[in-house]
Design a protein around this motif. Structure first.
Motif, PDB file in Angstrom:
ATOM      1  N   GLY A   1       3.180  46.136  33.310  1.00  0.00           N
ATOM      2  CA  GLY A   1       3.080  46.356  34.749  1.00  0.00           C
ATOM      3  C   GLY A   1       2.919  45.038  35.485  1.00  0.00           C
ATOM      4  O   GLY A   1       2.610  44.000  34.891  1.00  0.00           O
ATOM      5  N   CYS A   2       3.151  45.074  36.785  1.00  0.00           N
ATOM      6  CA  CYS A   2       3.035  43.883  37.617  1.00  0.00           C
ATOM      7  C   CYS A   2       2.091  44.161  38.778  1.00  0.00           C
ATOM      8  O   CYS A   2       1.799  45.311  39.104  1.00  0.00           O
ATOM      9  N   PHE A   3       1.644  43.090  39.421  1.00  0.00           N
ATOM     10  CA  PHE A   3       0.728  43.213  40.546  1.00  0.00           C
ATOM     11  C   PHE A   3       0.796  41.937  41.360  1.00  0.00           C
ATOM     12  O   PHE A   3       1.467  40.965  40.978  1.00  0.00           O
ATOM     13  N   HIS A   4       0.122  41.935  42.490  1.00  0.00           N
ATOM     14  CA  HIS A   4       0.040  40.752  43.335  1.00  0.00           C
ATOM     15  C   HIS A   4      -1.403  40.258  43.387  1.00  0.00           C
ATOM     16  O   HIS A   4      -2.344  41.059  43.353  1.00  0.00           O
ATOM     17  N   VAL A   5      -1.538  38.945  43.443  1.00  0.00           N
ATOM     18  CA  VAL A   5      -2.844  38.359  43.696  1.00  0.00           C
ATOM     19  C   VAL A   5      -2.790  37.681  45.068  1.00  0.00           C
ATOM     20  O   VAL A   5      -1.776  37.086  45.431  1.00  0.00           O
ATOM     21  N   THR A   6      -3.859  37.821  45.801  1.00  0.00           N
ATOM     22  CA  THR A   6      -3.970  37.163  47.099  1.00  0.00           C
ATOM     23  C   THR A   6      -4.863  35.938  46.955  1.00  0.00           C
ATOM     24  O   THR A   6      -5.946  36.020  46.354  1.00  0.00           O
ATOM     25  N   VAL A   7      -4.403  34.811  47.445  1.00  0.00           N
ATOM     26  CA  VAL A   7      -5.155  33.561  47.322  1.00  0.00           C
ATOM     27  C   VAL A   7      -5.638  33.124  48.705  1.00  0.00           C
ATOM     28  O   VAL A   7      -5.153  33.595  49.746  1.00  0.00           O
ATOM     29  N   LYS A   8      -6.610  32.222  48.701  1.00  0.00           N
ATOM     30  CA  LYS A   8      -7.135  31.690  49.950  1.00  0.00           C
ATOM     31  C   LYS A   8      -6.088  30.804  50.618  1.00  0.00           C
ATOM     32  O   LYS A   8      -5.384  30.037  49.954  1.00  0.00           O
ATOM     33  N   ALA A   9      -6.017  30.893  51.936  1.00  0.00           N
ATOM     34  CA  ALA A   9      -5.030  30.101  52.668  1.00  0.00           C
ATOM     35  C   ALA A   9      -5.311  28.612  52.551  1.00  0.00           C
ATOM     36  O   ALA A   9      -4.379  27.805  52.440  1.00  0.00           O
ATOM     37  N   ASP A  10      -6.597  28.228  52.554  1.00  0.00           N
ATOM     38  CA  ASP A  10      -6.940  26.811  52.478  1.00  0.00           C
ATOM     39  C   ASP A  10      -7.183  26.336  51.062  1.00  0.00           C
ATOM     40  O   ASP A  10      -7.288  25.136  50.808  1.00  0.00           O
ATOM     41  N   GLN A  11      -7.283  27.285  50.113  1.00  0.00           N
ATOM     42  CA  GLN A  11      -7.456  26.943  48.698  1.00  0.00           C
ATOM     43  C   GLN A  11      -6.509  27.838  47.877  1.00  0.00           C
ATOM     44  O   GLN A  11      -6.936  28.828  47.295  1.00  0.00           O
ATOM     45  N   PRO A  12      -5.235  27.517  47.827  1.00  0.00           N
ATOM     46  CA  PRO A  12      -4.242  28.395  47.190  1.00  0.00           C
ATOM     47  C   PRO A  12      -4.419  28.557  45.690  1.00  0.00           C
ATOM     48  O   PRO A  12      -3.712  29.367  45.087  1.00  0.00           O
ATOM     49  N   GLU A  13      -5.340  27.802  45.083  1.00  0.00           N
ATOM     50  CA  GLU A  13      -5.595  27.992  43.653  1.00  0.00           C
ATOM     51  C   GLU A  13      -6.689  29.034  43.391  1.00  0.00           C
ATOM     52  O   GLU A  13      -6.931  29.394  42.239  1.00  0.00           O
ATOM     53  N   GLU A  14      -7.286  29.565  44.458  1.00  0.00           N
ATOM     54  CA  GLU A  14      -8.386  30.507  44.320  1.00  0.00           C
ATOM     55  C   GLU A  14      -7.918  31.931  44.637  1.00  0.00           C
ATOM     56  O   GLU A  14      -7.476  32.227  45.751  1.00  0.00           O
ATOM     57  N   VAL A  15      -7.999  32.827  43.652  1.00  0.00           N
ATOM     58  CA  VAL A  15      -7.620  34.232  43.825  1.00  0.00           C
ATOM     59  C   VAL A  15      -8.797  34.992  44.422  1.00  0.00           C
ATOM     60  O   VAL A  15      -9.930  34.894  43.940  1.00  0.00           O
ATOM     61  N   VAL A  16      -8.516  35.790  45.450  1.00  0.00           N
ATOM     62  CA  VAL A  16      -9.581  36.565  46.087  1.00  0.00           C
ATOM     63  C   VAL A  16      -9.408  38.065  45.907  1.00  0.00           C
ATOM     64  O   VAL A  16     -10.354  38.824  46.118  1.00  0.00           O
ATOM     65  N   ALA A  17      -8.208  38.517  45.508  1.00  0.00           N
ATOM     66  CA  ALA A  17      -8.009  39.961  45.364  1.00  0.00           C
ATOM     67  C   ALA A  17      -6.815  40.244  44.472  1.00  0.00           C
ATOM     68  O   ALA A  17      -5.889  39.426  44.352  1.00  0.00           O
ATOM     69  N   ILE A  18      -6.845  41.413  43.825  1.00  0.00           N
ATOM     70  CA  ILE A  18      -5.725  41.945  43.036  1.00  0.00           C
ATOM     71  C   ILE A  18      -5.313  43.254  43.684  1.00  0.00           C
ATOM     72  O   ILE A  18      -6.147  44.142  43.917  1.00  0.00           O
ATOM     73  N   ASP A  19      -4.046  43.420  44.000  1.00  0.00           N
ATOM     74  CA  ASP A  19      -3.600  44.660  44.629  1.00  0.00           C
ATOM     75  C   ASP A  19      -2.151  44.962  44.260  1.00  0.00           C
ATOM     76  O   ASP A  19      -1.492  44.206  43.567  1.00  0.00           O
ATOM     77  N   ASP A  20      -1.688  46.098  44.735  1.00  0.00           N
ATOM     78  CA  ASP A  20      -0.297  46.545  44.555  1.00  0.00           C
ATOM     79  C   ASP A  20       0.129  46.575  43.089  1.00  0.00           C
ATOM     80  O   ASP A  20       1.175  46.034  42.703  1.00  0.00           O
ATOM     81  N   ILE A  21      -0.697  47.211  42.242  1.00  0.00           N
ATOM     82  CA  ILE A  21      -0.288  47.366  40.838  1.00  0.00           C
ATOM     83  C   ILE A  21       0.947  48.263  40.780  1.00  0.00           C
ATOM     84  O   ILE A  21       0.954  49.366  41.320  1.00  0.00           O
ATOM     85  N   ASP A  22       1.985  47.769  40.124  1.00  0.00           N
ATOM     86  CA  ASP A  22       3.293  48.436  40.132  1.00  0.00           C
ATOM     87  C   ASP A  22       3.768  48.652  38.704  1.00  0.00           C
ATOM     88  O   ASP A  22       3.791  47.724  37.890  1.00  0.00           O
ATOM     89  N   TYR A  23       4.154  49.901  38.388  1.00  0.00           N
ATOM     90  CA  TYR A  23       4.684  50.218  37.061  1.00  0.00           C
ATOM     91  C   TYR A  23       6.205  50.363  37.086  1.00  0.00           C
ATOM     92  O   TYR A  23       6.821  50.643  36.060  1.00  0.00           O
ATOM     93  N   GLY A  24       6.797  50.192  38.275  1.00  0.00           N
ATOM     94  CA  GLY A  24       8.246  50.313  38.357  1.00  0.00           C
ATOM     95  C   GLY A  24       8.976  49.242  37.573  1.00  0.00           C
ATOM     96  O   GLY A  24      10.105  49.442  37.133  1.00  0.00           O
ATOM     97  N   CYS A  25       8.335  48.095  37.386  1.00  0.00           N
ATOM     98  CA  CYS A  25       8.952  47.003  36.636  1.00  0.00           C
ATOM     99  C   CYS A  25       8.585  47.050  35.160  1.00  0.00           C
ATOM    100  O   CYS A  25       9.049  46.223  34.373  1.00  0.00           O
ATOM    101  N   ALA A  26       7.722  47.989  34.772  1.00  0.00           N
ATOM    102  CA  ALA A  26       7.214  48.034  33.403  1.00  0.00           C
ATOM    103  C   ALA A  26       8.272  48.551  32.436  1.00  0.00           C
ATOM    104  O   ALA A  26       9.277  49.158  32.834  1.00  0.00           O
ATOM    105  N   SER A  27       8.045  48.309  31.158  1.00  0.00           N
ATOM    106  CA  SER A  27       8.930  48.847  30.131  1.00  0.00           C
ATOM    107  C   SER A  27       8.910  50.365  30.182  1.00  0.00           C
ATOM    108  O   SER A  27       7.938  50.985  30.628  1.00  0.00           O
ATOM    109  N   GLN A  28       9.989  50.974  29.727  1.00  0.00           N
ATOM    110  CA  GLN A  28      10.098  52.424  29.770  1.00  0.00           C
ATOM    111  C   GLN A  28       9.029  53.089  28.910  1.00  0.00           C
ATOM    112  O   GLN A  28       8.505  52.488  27.971  1.00  0.00           O
TER     113      GLN A  28
END
Length: 437
Positions: free
Chosen positions: A250-277
């Motif tokens: 599965g895939c997902f998105h991580v949201t990072v800080k605008a002033d610190q793009p190396e810092e993850v602040v959230a995990i969202d939009d978990i998607d199984y459409g791209c996953a193996s069958q």
């Protein structure tokens, strides 16, 4: 060397490579056979290879159950991969027996440091400060339970002055130090976080035949026989190989800080459409197939003709009994129009005159004590029947259907019972014999 290893050493499932084995070889046991290491290796390889071949060629690659992605805590950055099972493109079972957790923020921070000065940095967020990631998994093996390896009394021990036939003494102790080997191999798994673009290549897997070939066959052919005929050429063309051994969970998105793009602040939009069958079990396929047939054929489950018998009823009539698997609604049976009988003669088809064929229904077998259940009885004038004649008992296509209380029509929908009549000796009763089997 093991026979299996000798013929299959280039066919093992390596990075992105799964191919047909060169063959399967069993150990041939006999009294007095000396068992060596290669024999035991071949014994294991035979059974493992057969199972993997079965899985890969008859089931395919995909997720069997579980392996769900979720965030461990609300608004957290710890990703949890649920316990589950899968089969990879090489036919190897992958079992994840316990939930696994990944610190996405720590991983992303490390990647940002690694790619900080590179062109095309995959950690660079989009305009919404998000980066796409995926979780992939593959089969892995880990050694365990180390055990000492006995010294080889005839091995080379030049460094310590000990050798077979040399001046040194090769006793039970190895003066060069004792080696160890793993006594067990655990079939494990490897989980990896990767960027979404990389996952498209690393975990790419295609159906065989491909989805395009299957869709084309379904769209251009009719019926099950035609579909199988259309799929035969691409199946016979080759055996697939070279599929990636990674599975995309599965895939997902991580949201990072605008002033610190190396810092993850959230995990969202978990998607199984791209996953193996996912791979469906046989019982699920049976359930779906039964439902599909019920939709395509609404008469599924209706009464069915299970047997046809023939007897002399009286001096003027003979009778056919259509034994049924279930009851019918008597109001749907037309005594004259539901069924017909015809004879093929030298001049063509011959039909009985007038009301020579009559149908009736009873839920008790008449005159057949050894049979049980409902039946449709079709009486025909004996004058229409002759020894050596070829006949067809059929259901009229243009007549209203015979159905049960749920309006499921009698099956087979297109009744065509072909038979001939024989008489062994003059005066004997006529007997019915099916034509064509």
């Amino acid at each position: 060397m093991s026979k299996w290893r000798d013929l299959n050493r280039t066919q093992d499932c390596g990075e992105g490579h799964c191919d047909l084995p060169a063959g399967f070889f069993r150990v041939n046991y006999f009294h007095g056979k000396e068992m060596r290491l290669a024999d035991y290796v071949d014994e294991q390889r035979y059974h493992a290879g057969k199972m993997r071949f079965h899985n890969a060629r008859l089931h395919g690659a995909g997720i069997l159950c579980g392996l769900r992605l979720s965030v461990l805590a609300p608004e957290g950055t710890i990703l949890r991969i649920g316990r589950g099972a899968a089969i990879d493109a090489c036919g190897r079972e992958i079992l994840v027996g316990f939930d696994q957790c990944v610190d996405v923020a720590a991983w992303f921070r490390q990647q940002a440091y690694t790619f900080r000065d590179q062109d095309g940095n995959p950690c660079k967020p989009d305009e919404t400060n998000r980066v796409g990631l995926c979780v992939v998994m593959r089969h892995a093996e880990c050694g365990g339970a180390p055990e000492p390896v006995p010294p080889d009394p005839c091995g080379s021990h030049d460094d310590c002055g000990c050798g077979c036939g040399g001046s040194g003494s090769c006793g039970s102790a190895d003066p060069c130090g004792q080696q160890a080997e793993f006594g067990r191999i655990t079939e494990e798994f490897e989980l990896r976080l990767i960027f979404a673009d990389e996952a498209k290549t690393l975990a790419r897997h295609r159906l065989f035949p491909t989805a395009e070939v299957i869709d084309a066959a379904v769209g251009t052919t009719g019926g099950a026989t035609g579909l199988l005929a259309a799929l035969a050429p691409p199946i016979r063309e080759r055996c697939p190989g070279g599929d990636a051994e990674w599975l995309n969970l599965g895939c997902f998105h991580v949201t990072v800080k605008a002033d610190q793009p190396e810092e993850v602040v959230a995990i969202d939009d978990i998607d199984y459409g791209c996953a193996s069958q996912v791979l469906l079990s046989t019982e699920v396929i049976q359930y779906l197939l039964a439902g599909l047939i019920a939709e395509v054929d609404p008469d599924m489950g209706g009464p069915e003709i299970t047997a046809i018998s023939f007897r002399k009823l009286d001096a003027q009539r003979h009778q056919f009994a259509l034994h049924l698997s279930g009851r019918i609604d008597t109001k749907t049976l037309d005594d004259e129009a539901s069924f017909g009988l015809r004879q093929l003669t030298g001049d063509g088809w011959l039909h009985p005159a007038g009301e020579a064929v009559k149908a009736s229904y009873s839920e008790k077998i008449l005159g057949e004590a050894h049979l049980d259940g409902p039946a449709i009885y079709i009486a025909v004038a004996s004058s229409f029947l002759a020894a050596g004649g070829r006949y067809q008992l059929f259901a009229h296509e243009d007549a209203d259907p015979v159905a049960d209380a749920l309006l499921r029509r009698l099956r087979p929908r297109h009744l065509s019972w072909r038979f001939c009549l024989r008489q062994e000796n003059p005066g004997d009763a006529l007997t019915m014999h099916p034509l064509g089997g």
